[in-house]
Scaffold this motif. Structure first.
Motif, PDB file in Angstrom:
ATOM      1  N   PRO B  97       0.812  -1.215   0.000  1.00 53.80           N
ATOM      2  CA  PRO B  97       0.000   0.000   0.000  1.00 53.80           C
ATOM      3  C   PRO B  97       0.847   1.267   0.000  1.00 53.80           C
ATOM      4  CG  PRO B  97      -0.049  -1.018   2.158  1.00 53.80           C
ATOM      5  CD  PRO B  97       0.815  -1.877   1.303  1.00 53.80           C
ATOM      6  N   CYS B  98       0.203   2.383  -0.295  1.00 58.64           N
ATOM      7  CA  CYS B  98       0.941   3.649  -0.330  1.00 58.64           C
ATOM      8  C   CYS B  98       1.112   4.181   1.100  1.00 58.64           C
ATOM      9  CB  CYS B  98       0.218   4.673  -1.193  1.00 58.64           C
ATOM     10  SG  CYS B  98      -1.327   5.267  -0.514  1.00 58.64           S
ATOM     11  N   ARG B  99       1.961   5.172   1.227  1.00 58.09           N
ATOM     12  CA  ARG B  99       2.247   5.715   2.556  1.00 58.09           C
ATOM     13  C   ARG B  99       1.035   6.440   3.140  1.00 58.09           C
ATOM     14  NH1 ARG B  99       7.180   7.304  -0.094  1.00 58.09           N
ATOM     15  NH2 ARG B  99       8.899   6.056   0.651  1.00 58.09           N
ATOM     16  N   PHE B 100       0.130   6.852   2.273  1.00 55.37           N
ATOM     17  CA  PHE B 100      -1.007   7.632   2.736  1.00 55.37           C
ATOM     18  C   PHE B 100      -1.999   6.768   3.523  1.00 55.37           C
ATOM     19  CE2 PHE B 100      -4.708  10.434   2.373  1.00 55.37           C
ATOM     20  CZ  PHE B 100      -4.110  11.668   2.558  1.00 55.37           C
ATOM     21  N   ILE B 102      -1.443   3.397   4.500  1.00 56.55           N
ATOM     22  CA  ILE B 102      -0.930   2.164   5.123  1.00 56.55           C
ATOM     23  C   ILE B 102      -1.278   2.065   6.605  1.00 56.55           C
ATOM     24  CG2 ILE B 102       1.403   3.129   5.529  1.00 56.55           C
ATOM     25  CD1 ILE B 102       2.211   0.074   4.828  1.00 56.55           C
TER      26      ILE B 102
END
Lengths: 702, 161
Positions: B97-100, B102
């Motif tokens: 997943p992306c850092r936004f 996760i």
């Protein structure tokens, strides 16, 4: 996966996390009318002296953001064309105070007539572009056709829903402006801001932050947001942060352009194609940015991949008073494929031939001439993709069985007989911009090999996910024979990396990756002749064989293409028309697959995005017609029954280069889904999203 | 008003207006940015935290509700054994997943396993659809939760014997 802890360790990946002690906020004052003359834009009464109110008059340079020849105002001056269009900026220390002040800004409007939803193809006032492509003699062939099948297909807007909303953070001093931007195109941000502020490019630096999966929602809009923040910074001399709220972003920024596509098709006695006429109308909202690229891409695939020698395609954009309706991954291809493939299903029903049989007879085979006059290079039959999709989904048997069930249900009105359907669609993706577009944009990358055997990749390409980064690292490590953890990506900073163009249309894979390979091969050749460090820079060249005429729409449109065959099986609740998915099969022909796991994930993500658009993502328009927008009812996270997805990769070229796949599932899945729901419900569905409400409405209409 | 609560296992004391939202408080007063302000209406799920152990959207929680309660953010959760299960599951499923989103996805996975170590498809689907982000393949998210469940069961079994 990189450690989750590591991922969360640094908090400066997003602009919303950035702070400076003397920072100011910037908030946008927006138009309240969809179409109006503006007589004045003035600050609210009692504006505190520490708050600045900026209008178009404060812009020192050009009040436009330009993308491939089309432009949008930085701040509207004399006229506003959509609700939410930026008119002025408020800059101050408290965001909440700015939000309140924005409500009280004094703007003089003279409202004008509004066009939002309706397509007005004959109204020249709203027509923006109008292209026609003809081959053969479609009128004559249509007259002689044994049977003519007509269909009109409509698609709705779709929200990109990127991770962080549009945002910019600007700091620096008089001689240097540093812009942090969440963008797919850092050099476009830099060039746009320099034109707006009228400063030389060397005074402006853009650093790209984590943009996440953008689906082309951050192509040009970040340049507008950065221009606003940079203007505020220039006027105040202090760091400025501008981050849209999710709602503000949803209401005012770009969406996938809605479309209306009409197909009229002539068939011979055997149900095969003899003539096709396609009329595409694309609602581009208030500003037609990127619309020519979208239209031309749609024209290339307007007939799907079917073999016909008498074709007329007319494609036009209509300007309405909606926010700019622009590119979504694929730049309009998905809309065109949906219409073509839903129409193909309709044809096979009218011709009383099973869809797979009709497609097998009419899909282009390798060497047959395409719409643009070049020989077809891809063949889903030769690659094995077609056979795999049919056999693994058991398409032929299921389609026949579901037809029988449908007839029984109609005769016996027995709700216990399951309402099942299976749909098939063939779609594709062209990599990079069409024709000479790549030549105009260009791309440069560099690789540096240091004494310590550390390799550094320099590109302004902004990868959508870490999968792309991994492919770059693996590629460089493999060619230079260095350890993967010795390969690093340079920070995307316009001072440190060359201009690689926009990260869209799978350019990261099909343009940047080959350039990296070329850089590494050159380093490898020099490595034992020249001392380290060695840095090699490569710039993309359009291959000589790419002879493309934009005017005639002839030649090879894309540097590379990929294909997908999608099959979806659904079951529809006989009473509520709620649909559940029983299975999804995707056969992908995309040349060499660089990383199977990543490719599979990319396709799966596309499946869910495509299903969301096809099944339930609706942006409701307000009945008043002034504009949309029902933010509350939009829910992309809804998930139908977790479907089984089978994906297989094929290639009919042994040494073909890797081709883009990001948009494949997004283009193939919607039509396959709608065709399946059409068979399950017995209602001929010609628009997406194909919601239960739509099925019920069609039932009522009958 | 003055509020005392437990944040990531440690006692916290702050002065704040009662209507301040937890997501803003965490970022402003404690520098904890794992819970991300997204839609600010409880829809997108990007601001997930554990409030008295239950998954909660921090954008809907006014500060006055915190008095005497326990809040666990992703920063605190990273230090727990439960986090190791989730990390194992996500890694094994190849989830990226992306850092936004996760942090929310980790906490959502944990919340599913809090109530059921053998969650049904429907339970997982309900929970996962509460996070708006197009970055992840849902299949890997669902598989990640299943693998995390295996890890957690194994850990519990080892503890019991």
């Amino acid at each position: 996966m990189r450690s989750i802890e590591k991922m969360l360790a640094h908090d400066s990946h997003f602009i919303s996390d950035m702070y400076a002690s003397d920072m100011l906020y910037c908030y946008t004052v927006r138009s309240q009318y969809p179409n109006a003359s503006i007589s004045s834009v003035e600050p609210p009464s009692g504006l505190p002296e520490y708050v600045r109110f900026l209008t178009a008059a404060d812009i020192p340079g050009r009040n436009r953001i330009t993308v491939l020849g089309e432009s949008v105002p930085v701040l509207a001056e004399q006229q506003t064309y959509y609700v939410g269009e930026p008119l002025a900026l408020l800059v101050g220390p408290s965001l909440h105070e700015l939000m309140e002040l924005a409500q009280r800004a004094k703007v003089g409007y003279e409202p004008l007539a509004t066009v939002t939803r309706e397509f007005l193809p004959e109204d020249a006032e709203h027509l923006q572009s109008d292209f026609v492509k003809t081959i053969g003699n479609p009128e004559e062939a249509m007259r002689k056709a044994f049977q003519v099948v007509e269909g009109e297909y409509q698609t709705e807007a779709q929200e990109h829903l990127y991770s962080e909303p549009q945002a910019a953070f600007v700091s620096g001093d008089k001689n240097r402006t540093v812009i942090y931007s969440s963008t797919q195109w850092p050099f476009h941000v830099r060039n746009s801001v320099c034109r707006v502020l009228r400063v030389p490019q060397k005074q402006c630096v853009v650093r790209a932050t984590d943009a996440g999966v953008t689906l082309d929602g951050k192509l040009w809009y970040p340049s507008l947001v950065a221009a606003h923040a940079a203007l505020a910074h220039r006027v105040t001399g202090r760091p400025v942060k501008l981050v849209y709220t999710r709602e503000e972003d949803f209401l005012n920024t770009t969406k996938r352009a809605p479309s209306h596509i009409k197909h009229v098709t002539g068939l011979d006695r055997d149900g095969n194609l003899v003539a096709m006429q396609v009329t595409i109308t694309l609602n581009v909202g208030a500003y037609p940015l990127l619309s020519e690229e979208m239209l031309r891409r749609m024209m290339v695939v307007a007939c799907g991949y079917y073999n016909c020698r008498n074709i007329r395609i007319r494609a036009r954009t209509v300007r309405t008073h909606l926010p700019p309706m622009n590119a979504f991954a694929g730049f309009g291809s998905a809309q065109a494929f949906f219409a073509a493939e839903a129409h193909a299903a309709r044809i096979s029903e009218v011709a009383q031939v099973p869809p797979h049989t009709w497609k097998a007879a009419n899909l282009l085979k390798r060497g047959q001439t395409t719409l643009t006059g070049d020989p077809a290079r891809h063949d889903v039959f030769a690659s094995g993709a077609w056979d795999w999709a049919l056999s693994h989904s058991d398409f032929a048997r299921k389609h026949a069985a579901f037809e029988l069930q449908k007839k029984r249900r109609a005769m016996e009105t027995d709700l216990r007989i399951p309402a099942r359907g299976i749909g098939i669609a063939v779609a594709g993706q062209g990599s990079g911009f069409i024709g000479r577009g790549e030549e105009i944009l260009g791309a440069s990358v560099a690789v540096r090999l240091e004494e310590s055997d550390k390799a550094v990749i320099r590109t302004s390409g902004v990868p959508e996910d870490r999968g792309m980064q991994r492919i770059w690292v693996e590629t460089v490590a493999r060619i230079l024979t260095v350890a993967e953890n010795n390969v690093a990506l340079e920070v995307v900073d316009t001072e440190l990396v060359p201009d690689s163009g926009p990260s869209t249309l799978s350019r990261n894979l099909t343009v940047i990756t080959p350039l990296l390979e070329s850089c590494c091969s050159a380093i490898k050749r020099q490595r034992f002749r020249s001392p380290l460090p060695i840095e090699i820079r490569r710039t993309s060249k359009v291959p000589r064989k790419t002879t493309w005429s934009n005017e005639r729409m002839e030649g090879v449109p894309f540097a590379g293409e990929s294909r997908a065959v999608a099959v979806i099986e659904v079951e529809s609740d006989a009473a509520t028309f709620e649909t559940s998915i029983r299975g999804i099969w995707l056969a992908i022909d995309a040349g060499r697959v660089l990383n199977q796991l990543q490719a599979r994930k990319t396709i799966e993500m596309g499946v869910f995005q495509g299903l969301g658009w096809a099944a339930f993502e609706t942006i409701a328009h307000l009945a008043s017609g002034s504009t949309w927008i029902d933010y509350k009812s939009y829910h992309p996270g809804r998930l139908m029954r977790h479907p089984r997805i089978e994906i297989e990769f094929f290639s009919d070229h042994t040494k073909s280069p890797a081709q883009g796949i990001t948009e494949l599932a997004l283009s193939a899945v919607p039509a396959a889904y709608v065709n399946a729901v059409t068979q399950a419900t017995g209602r001929y569905l010609d628009r997406i999203p194909a919601t239960p409400e739509l099925v019920y409405q069609y039932l009522e209409d009958e | 008003m003055r509020i005392e609560f437990t944040l990531n296992g440690e006692s916290a004391r702050i002065e704040s207006s009662a209507e301040t939202l937890l997501v803003d408080l965490l970022r402003r007063e404690f520098g904890l940015s794992g819970a991300r302000p997204g839609c600010m209406r409880g829809q997108c799920g990007n601001c997930a935290v554990l409030f008295n152990g239950a998954l909660t959207r921090a954008c809907l929680l006014p500060v006055f509700r915190l008095e005497g309660c326990e809040v666990m953010t992703i920063e605190g959760f990273l230090r727990t054994k439960e986090f190791a299960d989730i990390e194992y599951g996500f890694e094994r499923a190849g989830m990226d997943p992306c850092r936004f989103c996760i942090s929310s996805k980790v906490l959502v996975a944990h919340s599913v396993l809090l109530t059921e170590l053998e969650p049904s498809d429907l339970e997982i689907e309900r929970a996962t659809s509460g996070v708006w982000c197009r970055c992840t393949s849902y299949s890997s998210f669902v598989n990640g939760i299943r693998y995390a469940a295996h890890a957690r069961k194994r850990r519990y079994n080892e503890r019991n014997f």
